[in-house]
Each structure stands twice: as C-alpha cells, then as structure tokens.
Design a protein around this motif. Structure first.
Motif, PDB file in Angstrom:
ATOM      1  N   SER A 126       0.829  -1.205   0.000  1.00 31.03           N
ATOM      2  CA  SER A 126       0.000   0.000   0.000  1.00 31.03           C
ATOM      3  C   SER A 126       0.863   1.254   0.000  1.00 31.03           C
ATOM      4  O   SER A 126       0.600   2.212  -0.743  1.00 31.03           O
ATOM      5  CB  SER A 126      -0.928   0.001   1.222  1.00 31.03           C
ATOM      6  OG  SER A 126      -1.826  -1.082   1.165  1.00 31.03           O
ATOM      7  N   ASN A 129       2.299   1.867  -3.376  1.00 32.65           N
ATOM      8  CA  ASN A 129       1.271   2.365  -4.275  1.00 32.65           C
ATOM      9  C   ASN A 129       1.014   3.855  -4.051  1.00 32.65           C
ATOM     10  O   ASN A 129       0.940   4.647  -5.002  1.00 32.65           O
ATOM     11  CB  ASN A 129      -0.021   1.569  -4.046  1.00 32.65           C
ATOM     12  CG  ASN A 129      -1.068   1.796  -5.111  1.00 32.65           C
ATOM     13  OD1 ASN A 129      -0.780   1.764  -6.303  1.00 32.65           O
ATOM     14  ND2 ASN A 129      -2.296   2.026  -4.691  1.00 32.65           N
ATOM     15  N   ARG A 132       4.159   6.008  -5.185  1.00 34.20           N
ATOM     16  CA  ARG A 132       4.234   6.140  -6.640  1.00 34.20           C
ATOM     17  C   ARG A 132       3.154   7.063  -7.188  1.00 34.20           C
ATOM     18  O   ARG A 132       3.327   7.672  -8.244  1.00 34.20           O
ATOM     19  CB  ARG A 132       4.125   4.764  -7.301  1.00 34.20           C
ATOM     20  CG  ARG A 132       5.374   3.911  -7.138  1.00 34.20           C
ATOM     21  CD  ARG A 132       5.280   2.638  -7.940  1.00 34.20           C
ATOM     22  NE  ARG A 132       6.552   1.917  -7.946  1.00 34.20           N
ATOM     23  CZ  ARG A 132       6.780   0.826  -8.671  1.00 34.20           C
ATOM     24  NH1 ARG A 132       5.826   0.324  -9.436  1.00 34.20           N
ATOM     25  NH2 ARG A 132       7.963   0.241  -8.628  1.00 34.20           N
ATOM     26  N   TRP A 217      -6.081  -1.235  -6.961  1.00 34.74           N
ATOM     27  CA  TRP A 217      -5.569  -1.415  -5.612  1.00 34.74           C
ATOM     28  C   TRP A 217      -4.123  -1.866  -5.638  1.00 34.74           C
ATOM     29  O   TRP A 217      -3.601  -2.300  -6.679  1.00 34.74           O
ATOM     30  CB  TRP A 217      -6.454  -2.402  -4.848  1.00 34.74           C
ATOM     31  CG  TRP A 217      -7.887  -1.991  -4.907  1.00 34.74           C
ATOM     32  CD1 TRP A 217      -8.851  -2.462  -5.754  1.00 34.74           C
ATOM     33  CD2 TRP A 217      -8.512  -0.952  -4.139  1.00 34.74           C
ATOM     34  NE1 TRP A 217     -10.042  -1.794  -5.556  1.00 34.74           N
ATOM     35  CE2 TRP A 217      -9.866  -0.867  -4.571  1.00 34.74           C
ATOM     36  CE3 TRP A 217      -8.069  -0.102  -3.129  1.00 34.74           C
ATOM     37  CZ2 TRP A 217     -10.768   0.036  -4.020  1.00 34.74           C
ATOM     38  CZ3 TRP A 217      -8.971   0.798  -2.575  1.00 34.74           C
ATOM     39  CH2 TRP A 217     -10.299   0.860  -3.019  1.00 34.74           C
ATOM     40  N   ALA A 218      -3.468  -1.782  -4.493  1.00 31.82           N
ATOM     41  CA  ALA A 218      -2.023  -2.004  -4.412  1.00 31.82           C
ATOM     42  C   ALA A 218      -1.607  -3.390  -4.877  1.00 31.82           C
ATOM     43  O   ALA A 218      -0.504  -3.571  -5.397  1.00 31.82           O
ATOM     44  CB  ALA A 218      -1.552  -1.764  -2.977  1.00 31.82           C
ATOM     45  N   PRO A 221      -1.390  -3.176  -9.356  1.00 28.21           N
ATOM     46  CA  PRO A 221      -1.342  -1.755  -9.730  1.00 28.21           C
ATOM     47  C   PRO A 221      -1.565  -1.472 -11.204  1.00 28.21           C
ATOM     48  O   PRO A 221      -1.888  -0.335 -11.556  1.00 28.21           O
ATOM     49  CB  PRO A 221       0.056  -1.320  -9.280  1.00 28.21           C
ATOM     50  CG  PRO A 221       0.851  -2.586  -9.206  1.00 28.21           C
ATOM     51  CD  PRO A 221      -0.104  -3.655  -8.811  1.00 28.21           C
TER      52      PRO A 221
END
Length: 336
Positions: A126, A129, A132, A217-218, A221
C-alpha cells in the motif's frame, strides 16, 4: 408485483417481492446503509449478503433469528462479493446458523486472503502504491497506521464454500434465477436475474444514483477494472430495458437500460476530465485533486486514489496517455 416505494427503517424489513424480504442496515461510513435480502425457500431461508462485521449489525441478526426467521433453518448464505459491508458477518452467521456459504471462487479467495492478512507486506504494498501516486508523506503515514483496514469489518470467513459460476441457475424464493457475473467493482460479483419476475438483484454492479467504486488497488497496480466494468455491463443489455432492479444501496428502481446508459456516460465524462488533467505531466495525486474537490478522510482518500488510478489505467490501455517514472519514483502521466 410492484416495488416498494420507500425503504424500510434501519434494522427493519419489508416485502420486496414474493418470498423476498428487504432488510436495510446501517454502515459506519459516508455511505450509510446496505440493502440485504432474505429469501423464503419454503423449508428454510437464504440470506443474500450479511452487512458489516460490527456489533450493531450482529444485534440486528440476533433479533431476526429469534423472531421472523425462527422455526425454519437458515440453509444458505450467498455472498455477492468480498467487500466488508456485504460479507463482514458471513463467518459468524454460518457458524451461528449452520448455513453454507455460496460465493464465486475469486470473491471467496479474496475475502479469505484479506481477512487473514496481518503481514507487513500488505502495508508495504500500500505504501509503495501511495508513494508512486505522489501522495504527501503525512497522508502515506496516516494510511500506514491503518494497516489492513479490511479486517476491521470482516470476521474470519468460512474455510470452505460452495462455488457459484457464471450462467448457473439457482432456486431462490420459489423461482429460478440466472447468475450474471459483474466485474470492475469487484472481480467476480454475483448478480441474479429472474425472467419470470423481470427482477434483477444487482448488488453493487448497478446502483440507481451513484457509480460503484471502480478502483485499482495495491495488489494489482496495472489492472484495468474500468475496462472490465464497462465490458461486463454489456451483458445486462440483453435484459428488458424496463426490468425492475434491486441494488445494494439506494432504492429499487425500474429502467435498467437508461441506468446503463447513464453509467457509461458518467465514466466517459470522468475519462475526459482525467485526460484534461494530464495536459501537462501530472502525478495521480494531482489528477485526484482535479477529480475530487471535496475534503477526504483516510477512508475516502484510499477510494478516491483507487478510482483515479482506474481512469488513468484505462487511458493507458487505450493509448490515450503515456506514463513514466520521475526522479523521485513517482509515476507521471501526460496526454501524448
């Protein structure tokens, strides 16, 4: 049979259709309720979704099991998809009543895996994610402290289940229902259509006033859930445009075809707004601020980022955006 004109009070029931009882329970979110269904199968009951895994929802079920449902067993619980406010009490109810849990394989695996995940790897994925995406460090730290919030609303799911598959026909409340699998909001969501009733139990796939969350979602991705969602909506075009629809949130309605048109148009507009936000190189966090102007809490920030990434990834898949990593490791997006 016509649809009810008003929702039942929280924790109360009203007849939706022959043998189908509508139960509305509270949620501890901005989206403050979820619609659940009880199916009278003659020799027992089917429960369609369970609500969030908290004490107030358990109290509702205890009261129903002690009175309206008493005298006949709960034989089956159908979980439409893995989200906490749909299957949060699946494990508890199956243990409490002896019911079997019926779900699609992907939804059960996702539910089971997330409910049992206490690993640092979940938190690290998470964080990666969010970083980034270009979120601020204080926001990342706030999200890190939440660890795996899924576990807050879901008890341990049953370790075994009965698999539901696309195209299967199920008996529910004295009628035959065809399984239509919705994608995008969840990977393999169950919706049920009964031709003799012209009634669609749409779960979260088709809602009357809002679009369901379509998010990246993480764990995956580079997914394209918006593409999945728009593609899976096409199967509902084969149903009568004016069929009755029972959603998991909001009021039941008539006019499936018009609502499908509205959902497609909504996401086309969001894609254009996303593209416009990338006229100059932008991070996902910068695009998010252009799509969601209102203040967001931690819960809402996660969903807003997921939706932003879904629209960015759809534009990437269709060649309308380009993406690269900047010197700080953040993805940047630009219309070519």
């Amino acid at each position: 049979m016509t649809l009810p004109e008003a929702a039942p009070e929280f924790g109360e029931t009203v007849e939706l259709d022959d043998g189908l009882i509508w139960l509305r329970v509270r949620l501890p979110f901005a989206l403050d309720h979820v619609n659940l269904l009880l199916g009278d199968d003659g020799d027992g009951w089917t429960i369609l979704d369970t609500g969030y895994g908290d004490a107030p929802t358990r109290e509702v079920w205890e009261r129903l099991l002690a009175a309206p449902l008493a005298g006949r067993p709960v034989r089956r619980g159908i979980g439409t998809h893995f989200h906490p406010h749909h299957v949060g009490l699946a494990g508890w109810l199956c243990t409490r009543t002896g019911a079997e849990l019926w779900m699609t394989r992907t939804e059960w695996l996702t539910c089971r895996g997330l409910a049992l995940d206490t690993t640092d790897g979940f938190v690290e994925a998470s964080e990666r994610n969010y970083r980034r995406a270009g979120l601020a460090e204080e926001v990342i730290e706030r999200q890190r402290q939440r660890r795996n919030p899924y576990r807050n609303g879901v008890g341990e799911p049953p370790a075994w289940f009965r698999r539901i598959v696309a195209g299967e026909e199920l008996r529910l409340a004295g009628s035959t229902w065809r399984v239509l699998i919705g994608e995008g909001h969840a990977p393999e969501q169950v919706t049920l259509y009964c031709p003799e009733r012209a009634l669609l139990l749409a779960a979260d796939q088709i809602l009357p006033r809002i679009s369901p969350v379509i998010g990246v979602w993480a764990a995956e991705p580079d997914a394209d859930p918006l593409g999945d969602f728009l593609r899976s909506l096409r199967q509902y075009r084969a149903l009568p445009r004016d069929c009755r629809v029972m959603p998991a949130h909001g009021l039941p309605f008539v006019g499936l075809g018009d609502r499908l048109d509205q959902l497609v148009a909504h996401h086309e507009q969001r894609l254009e707004r996303t593209l416009a936000a990338c006229a100059v190189p932008a991070t996902a966090a910068e695009v998010l601020r252009g799509l969601f102007a209102r203040p967001l809490d931690a819960h809402q920030t996660g969903f807003a980022l997921a939706e932003t990434l879904a629209h960015l990834n759809r534009l990437l898949r269709t060649g309308r955006l380009e993406r690269w990593r900047d010197a700080d490791g953040r993805w940047r997006y630009r219309a070519p």
